[in-house]
Write an enzyme that holds these catalytic residues in place. Structure first.
Site, mmCIF file in Angstrom:
data_model
loop_
_atom_site.group_PDB
_atom_site.id
_atom_site.type_symbol
_atom_site.label_atom_id
_atom_site.label_comp_id
_atom_site.label_asym_id
_atom_site.label_seq_id
_atom_site.Cartn_x
_atom_site.Cartn_y
_atom_site.Cartn_z
ATOM 1 N N GLY A 33 16.736 -43.824 -20.430
ATOM 2 C CA GLY A 33 16.122 -42.268 -20.679
ATOM 3 C C GLY A 33 17.640 -41.409 -20.475
ATOM 4 O O GLY A 33 18.593 -41.846 -20.560
ATOM 5 N N ASN A 34 16.713 -40.061 -19.901
ATOM 6 C CA ASN A 34 17.994 -39.082 -20.044
ATOM 7 C C ASN A 34 17.128 -38.174 -19.076
ATOM 8 O O ASN A 34 15.990 -37.824 -18.463
ATOM 9 C CB ASN A 34 18.990 -38.705 -21.173
ATOM 10 N N ARG A 35 18.144 -37.188 -18.492
ATOM 11 C CA ARG A 35 17.583 -36.014 -17.928
ATOM 12 C C ARG A 35 16.857 -34.857 -18.529
ATOM 13 O O ARG A 35 16.163 -34.043 -17.683
ATOM 14 C CB ARG A 35 18.354 -35.473 -16.902
ATOM 15 N N ALA A 100 17.483 -34.391 -26.411
ATOM 16 C CA ALA A 100 18.092 -35.468 -26.396
ATOM 17 C C ALA A 100 18.205 -36.260 -26.164
ATOM 18 O O ALA A 100 17.533 -37.539 -25.600
ATOM 19 C CB ALA A 100 18.587 -35.402 -24.587
#
Ligand code: CTP
Ligand code: CA
Length: 228
Positions: A33-35, A100
């Site tokens: 995943g990402n932030r 994102a």
């Protein structure tokens, strides 16, 4: 911006906003995943609704409440985000890709939970590049007059400044506007504030001073509105 009651200058327009960060599963319990928090995308959706637009918000793994008067489509992976964005974009006047999407996904998703090996070894992940949704939106427009907006989180490095990277990205993606954030140090993630430059394929860059994500959202809609 000091908008008390917003002018309904997007009335009769349909806009699509993507928000959040996608998850790419390795097995039933693990993902890459990402932030991305989804805050900027949600601010864009709320601002467009306040200006009278019909809004579809494609939300990837966002834990915020649904904005009033907005159609929310919840997705998890980049493949799901792509399907939801491309199908709603067909009837849209503008699409803003604030999400994102993960650039890579595990080549294979294990149906069973991956177990640790007794010998202390770790698996090697093989990754596959995900489709570029913004590039697809820009290059196969079902409505040629629609406005396509991308976001770019950039840092400067030895190969170029933030704006040099962003100019190249705008050209590569083929979108009309690119909203550029400086993410050196990771400061924007989850923050209520944002500072950006809006680059245009057809005009001068518009700097937006540090302020709320709502203020940046309205500055972006101002630029979109002028191109509709
Ligand atoms: N984007 C997209 N599909 C992807 C990756 C990114 O639509 N698979 C969109 C993002 O939503 C954003 C824009 O493209 O609006 C720029 O994302 P960014 O990650 O900065 O661009 P990349 O092309 O992935 O380049 P980088 O190698 O710098 O990550
Ligand atoms: Ca990326």
């Amino acid at each position: 911006l000091g908008r008390g009651v917003a002018t309904p200058d997007l009335a009769g327009r349909h806009v699509v906003v993507s928000a959040g960060g996608t998850r790419e599963f390795l097995d039933p319990v693990r993902f890459l995943g990402n932030r991305s928090s989804g805050l900027q995308g949600y601010a864009l959706a709320r601002a467009a609704a306040a200006r009278g637009a019909e809004v579809t918000l494609v939300a990837a793994n966002v834990t915020l409440p649904d904005p009033a008067g907005v159609k929310v489509v919840r997705v998890s992976t980049t493949a799901e985000l792509r399907d939801a964005v491309l199908s709603s974009a067909a009837a849209a006047d503008a699409v803003v890709m604030a999400a994102a999407p993960a650039d890579f996904r595990p080549t294979a998703v294990s149906e069973a939970k991956i177990k640790k090996a007794d010998d202390g070894s770790a698996p090697t992940l093989e990754l596959t590049q995900n489709p570029d949704i913004l590039l697809e939106l820009s290059s196969h427009r079902s409505r040629p007059e629609s406005v396509v907006v991308g976001f770019a989180a950039e840092t400067g490095d030895e190969s170029g400044t933030i704006l040099e990277h962003a100019r190249a990205k705008l050209a590569r993606k083929g979108c009309d506007l690119l909203v550029v954030n400086d993410v050196s140090g990771g400061a924007v993630f989850g923050s209520p504030e944002n500072e950006a430059v809006i680059l245009a394929a057809d005009g001068e860059p518009v700097p937006v001073a540090r302020g709320s994500k709502t203020a940046l959202a309205h500055a972006i809609w101002d630029q979109v509105r002028g191109r509709l």
